[in-house]
Design a protein around this motif. Structure first.
Motif, mmCIF file in Angstrom:
data_model
loop_
_atom_site.group_PDB
_atom_site.id
_atom_site.type_symbol
_atom_site.label_atom_id
_atom_site.label_comp_id
_atom_site.label_asym_id
_atom_site.label_seq_id
_atom_site.Cartn_x
_atom_site.Cartn_y
_atom_site.Cartn_z
ATOM 1 N N ARG A 51 0.838 -1.215 0.000
ATOM 2 C CA ARG A 51 0.000 0.000 0.000
ATOM 3 C C ARG A 51 0.871 1.263 0.000
ATOM 4 N NH1 ARG A 51 -5.406 -0.034 1.191
ATOM 5 N NH2 ARG A 51 -6.342 -2.092 1.192
ATOM 6 N N LYS A 52 1.994 1.202 0.684
ATOM 7 C CA LYS A 52 2.919 2.341 0.652
ATOM 8 C C LYS A 52 3.532 2.488 -0.740
ATOM 9 C CE LYS A 52 4.286 2.411 5.513
ATOM 10 N NZ LYS A 52 5.390 2.277 6.469
ATOM 11 N N ILE A 108 2.183 1.793 -3.608
ATOM 12 C CA ILE A 108 1.205 2.455 -4.497
ATOM 13 C C ILE A 108 1.124 3.953 -4.159
ATOM 14 C CG2 ILE A 108 -1.252 2.549 -5.159
ATOM 15 C CD1 ILE A 108 0.252 0.080 -6.226
ATOM 16 N N SER A 109 1.116 4.226 -2.861
ATOM 17 C CA SER A 109 1.049 5.627 -2.429
ATOM 18 C C SER A 109 2.289 6.396 -2.885
ATOM 19 C CB SER A 109 0.925 5.654 -0.906
ATOM 20 O OG SER A 109 0.930 6.946 -0.439
ATOM 21 N N ALA A 110 3.438 5.716 -2.835
ATOM 22 C CA ALA A 110 4.700 6.363 -3.219
ATOM 23 C C ALA A 110 4.685 6.794 -4.688
ATOM 24 C CB ALA A 110 5.873 5.430 -2.966
ATOM 25 N N GLN A 150 3.323 10.151 -4.418
ATOM 26 C CA GLN A 150 4.205 11.064 -3.664
ATOM 27 C C GLN A 150 5.425 11.460 -4.492
ATOM 28 O OE1 GLN A 150 4.399 10.476 0.535
ATOM 29 N NE2 GLN A 150 6.613 10.790 0.603
ATOM 30 N N LEU A 177 -6.683 -3.142 -6.218
ATOM 31 C CA LEU A 177 -6.424 -1.817 -5.638
ATOM 32 C C LEU A 177 -5.508 -0.998 -6.558
ATOM 33 C CD1 LEU A 177 -6.426 0.027 -2.958
ATOM 34 C CD2 LEU A 177 -4.221 -1.040 -2.507
ATOM 35 N N LYS A 216 -6.355 2.566 -8.421
ATOM 36 C CA LYS A 216 -5.628 3.801 -8.097
ATOM 37 C C LYS A 216 -4.781 4.327 -9.261
ATOM 38 C CE LYS A 216 -6.773 3.966 -3.685
ATOM 39 N NZ LYS A 216 -7.625 5.055 -3.180
#
Lengths: 541, 316
Positions: free
Chosen positions: B19-20, B22-24, B27, B122, B126
């Motif tokens: 999950r990090k 994907i978030s990265a 970011q 997911l 995203k």
């Protein structure tokens, strides 16, 4: 279908997890391994002399065993904090890594930068200990016992600036060449040192333990002059020694001397990346190395005090520390042991072990400094060339060369007694650099709650709702701040901290900040990469 | 024109890590995400019902006793984040599984496939709206059934043994296999077979010197393939208190890189050997892994047409 390798047979003890056949399942470095390295970093040689030659004379009347015990006890908290740092960030230079991710990257780098430069200088000053203390103690012992004037002359020359620089430089070069060897060879060298160190202490125990209870005064007078033993306490008192067996003073001494005696037990944290199950191994390793060295020194104190009263040990130490010029002073446990069983072979073995393990001690400093430089390189804060690995030796020779050059400065500084006073001020400097990672660890549960919740069980441990690491970290912080204050309150222990020392410390920190921001700017303009990215948390989607 | 890659490997089932990752992507404003293999976890954690809503499970040897639905969910989430699979069982179900390795193996496979499917769902949700590509490759620890799960997703590509264009200038090839490990994992193969497969993917490249290679195992003796030496009981060997380290990468991978000299090669496999090294003109990167701590370790790479403009290893 997954191939199961640990099917539980129904017993509750086994019903913990169902594991499949996959790589890297069970791998751990034993506690013994971590303990051995911790003992190396504490040093059986230099630290072994301190309680008898230094502590006894600075606090006359205080129980040596008591001081050792109080010192060791408070170091346990510090060790716990550093083991937790390693468990939280199990990689090279865990302290820098944690500080940079939790508090502030520039601040953590500046602290780490200061630590490396100063540690390399301390490595040099420890190497200088060989001609300043290690060799003269041994050669003087041999000279006195064997009635050999050449040995005594060598001991006198060894402590001159020329002697320190010459012998120190040779030892620095030896350290450099041993450190560029393949890791496996370095490890063998350290292993030999560990065994030699234990043999040396076994010899000291034998010499002290087998002597008759009343043997010491006779032995002392035989080598140091008739009536010398009897008059030692009176002589020290005449020179200003005041005996104070107060428990509060002893506790105070222990609070101050912890780092001086046991510094190094936490160094395996710098290699946390190589330690599996770091949460348990690092703690067990650092605590056991503390306990083992404490036990070694305490046993020596018990055996010595069987033969000599504490006040006498304090007197000899006091005369030595205050620079008594009316005759030679020999407050060394190795000398006390040697005069009881005068044997050239035994003294020679102890001498070789002492010098060898002092070089080992410098090697451990070189080792951890190179690991920290690697961590900077990993974050691209220093040029890649610094960490270039020699293709045949598999060692980072440029990084080691840089550390060697700084260490040589430490040797010269120790010889000339100039501004740095690396060895005398090392606790003061070390403590300043530790404030950043220890504060980061103490606040970690609150500043990085997501990482805290996913950290290992040791890191997440709580008492009620308060994380244990916040409590222990708070105690450690208090201890560190106390040691900074003590450096000013008790200048006889550390070097006298003057404006020049403070300016040097500030200069190191400022240069660290400059390196950080220059590196960031260069990477940004040339590569389109912002180094700050590496220190940022990424929240999960 | 610059392409920013975000690369990570060895998730080993860690929900927090993925999950990090994907978030990265958002970011760090990455255009392309590449996964280097070993996406599935190593163990299932049985949480056994003790009656009256009370459960017992062991995580890292520590007994956990959730006694409410919220506490149970919390424990499951923690287990997911460290890369294991929580399975809630009645005592007789636990006994049945433990006495039937085939059944347990199938359950394990189901859990692994389910998590990868959830992740890719997911990711697609995203990444697709922002047109961020995802190349998701298994590794030597991953079962063959994982490939089938990846194939279910139109937006996600598996580069194992295939070639894709990640932008107008750069091709990507991948290989999920590793040379033989002491654990003889699902995709471990002998060195000669690995060499043959590498030749096959090399032959796919139109412009090798501008290519990106996603090869799970790192090149031999590169510094990014160093791990603790193990004895016959798979215990770490030490001397003088030091862990003995040795290179365990693949000589065939090294030969492949020396021969084709791609712009960039991305590796994983050896979690503790994160770093980067130049092999000729090829920049070889191992992003490393700390999946069990829920930490994301990844590499950001800025690619220009004929060079790697910049790179950085990140963790968070």
């Amino acid at each position: 279908m997954a191939d199961i390798v640990i099917p539980s047979a129904g017993a509750e003890a086994d019903r913990k997890l169902y594991a499949r056949k996959s790589s890297g399942l069970v791998r751990t470095i034993g506690v013994f391994g971590a303990m051995v390295f911790g003992v190396h970093c504490i040093s059986l040689s230099s630290s072994g002399l301190i309680p008898f030659s230094w502590v006894a004379g600075v606090w006359p009347g205080s129980s040596i065993i008591g001081v050792l015990t109080v010192a060791m006890f408070f170091c346990l908290f510090h060790a716990y904090t550093y083991a937790t740092i390693g468990a939280t960030m199990p990689r090279s230079a865990a302290d820098y890594t944690l500080g940079s991710r939790v508090l502030s990257a520039p601040l953590a780098f500046a602290a780490s930068w200061t630590l490396v430069i100063f540690s390399a200088m301390v490595a040099g000053s420890l190497i200088a200990w060989i001609p300043k203390t290690g060799l003269p103690v041994m050669t003087r012992t041999m000279g006195i016992i064997m009635n050999n004037p050449s040995m005594l002359a060598f001991a006198d020359w060894s402590v001159t600036s020329t002697g320190i620089i010459l012998i120190g430089s040779i030892c620095t070069v030896i350290t450099f060449f041993t450190m560029i060897l393949p890791t496996r060879t370095i490890v063998r060298i350290l292993e030999v040192g560990f065994i030699l160190g234990l043999i040396a202490w076994a010899i000291l125990y034998f010499q002290l333990g087998t002597a008759a209870k009343d043997a010491f005064p006779v032995a002392w007078d035989k080598f140091m002059g008739a009536g010398s033993y009897e008059g030692r306490i009176a002589l020290a008192k005449a020179n200003g020694m005041i005996t104070n067996p107060n428990v509060a003073i002893m506790t105070l001494a222990g609070l101050i001397m912890g780092f001086w005696i046991f510094y190094g037990y936490y160094i395996p944290t710098f290699f946390a990346g190589e330690v599996k199950q770091a949460e348990s191994t690092l703690l067990a390793g650092s605590w056991s190395s503390l306990l083992v060295t404490w036990a070694i020194f305490v046993l020596a104190a018990i055996l010595l005090q069987r033969l000599v009263p504490l006040e006498w040990i304090a007197a000899e130490s006091y005369l030595s520390n205050t620079g008594y010029s009316g005759g030679p002073t020999m407050p060394w446990i190795t000398f006390y042991a040697a005069i009881l069983k005068p044997s050239f072979i035994l003294i020679l073995i102890v001498a070789i072990a002492w010098v060898y393990t002092l070089i080992n001690l410098a090697q451990t400093y070189f080792f951890y400094c190179s690991r920290i430089i690697f961590a900077w390189s990993f974050d691209r804060l220093v040029p890649e060339a610094v960490c270039w690995i020699h293709p045949k030796l598999h060692s980072p020779i440029w990084a080691i060369l840089i550390i060697t050059i700084i260490a040589e400065v430490g040797v010269i500084d120790a010889a000339l007694g100039s501004v740095m006073g690396a060895q005398l001020n090392f606790v003061f400097f070390a403590v300043w650099t530790q404030l950043v990672p220890v504060l980061a660890m103490t606040l970690f549960p609150f500043l990085k709650p997501d990482l805290f919740e996913n950290a290992s069980a040791m890191v997440r441990r709580k008492i009620g709702k308060v994380p244990v690491i916040t409590i222990v970290g708070g105690i450690t912080l208090t201890y560190l701040v106390w040691m900074i204050i003590a450096s000013f309150l008790y200048p006889a222990v550390g070097g006298r901290i003057g404006v020049s020392n403070l300016l040097v410390l500030a200069g190191f920190f400022v240069s660290g900040f400059i390196v950080f921001y220059v590196a960031r700017s260069v990477r940004m303009s040339r590569e389109g990469i912002d180094l700050n990215w590496t220190f940022k948390s990424v929240p999960p989607v | 024109m610059m392409t920013r890659l975000l690369y990570a490997s060895d998730f080993h089932g860690s929900e927090a890590f993925f999950r990090k990752f994907i978030s990265a992507a958002f970011q760090y404003q990455a255009n392309v995400l590449i996964v280097g293999g070993d996406v599935t976890g190593k163990a299932m954690i049985p949480i056994v019902h003790q009656g009256k809503g009370r459960f017992i499970g062991y995580l890292f040897g520590r007994k956990e006793e959730p006694d409410s639905p919220e506490a149970l969910e919390r424990l499951k989430r923690t287990i997911n984040n460290v890369g294991f699979y929580p399975i809630v069982l009645e005592p007789d179900e636990a006994r049945d599984l433990e006495n039937n390795p085939d059944k347990m193996g199938k359950r394990f496979e189901q859990e692994m496939c389910r998590r990868v499917r959830e992740w890719l769902t997911l990711a697609e949700e995203k990444l697709r709206p922002r047109k961020i590509s995802l190349f998701f490759m298994p590794g030597n620890d991953d079962l063959a059934s994982i490939d089938k799960v990846i194939d279910e997703f139109e937006y996600v590509h598996n580069p194992d043994g295939k070639r894709f264009w990640i932008d107008d200038d750069h091709e990507l090839v991948g290989l999920s296999n590793a040379n033989m490990t002491p654990w003889r994992c699902a995709r471990d193969i002998e060195e000669d077979e690995l060499e043959r497969k590498l030749e096959q993917i090399g032959a796919l490249l139109e412009f090798p010197t501008r290519a990106v290679a996603d090869i799970h195992v790192p090149p031999f003796a590169s510094g990014i393939d160093v791990c603790p030496q193990l004895d016959k009981d798979l215990r770490i060997m030490t001397e003088g208190g030091q862990v003995l380290m040795k290179p365990v990468g693949s000589p065939s991978v090294r030969c492949f890189l020396e021969k084709y000299q791609p712009l960039l090669s991305l590796h994983g496999h050896i979690h503790e050997a994160a770093g980067y090294v130049r092999i000729g003109r090829t920049l070889a990167i191992n992003a490393g892994s700390e999946y069990a701590e829920g930490i994301m370790k990844a590499a950001i790479i800025n690619l220009e047409k004929d060079r790697v403009k910049g790179h950085l290893l990140v963790s968070g």
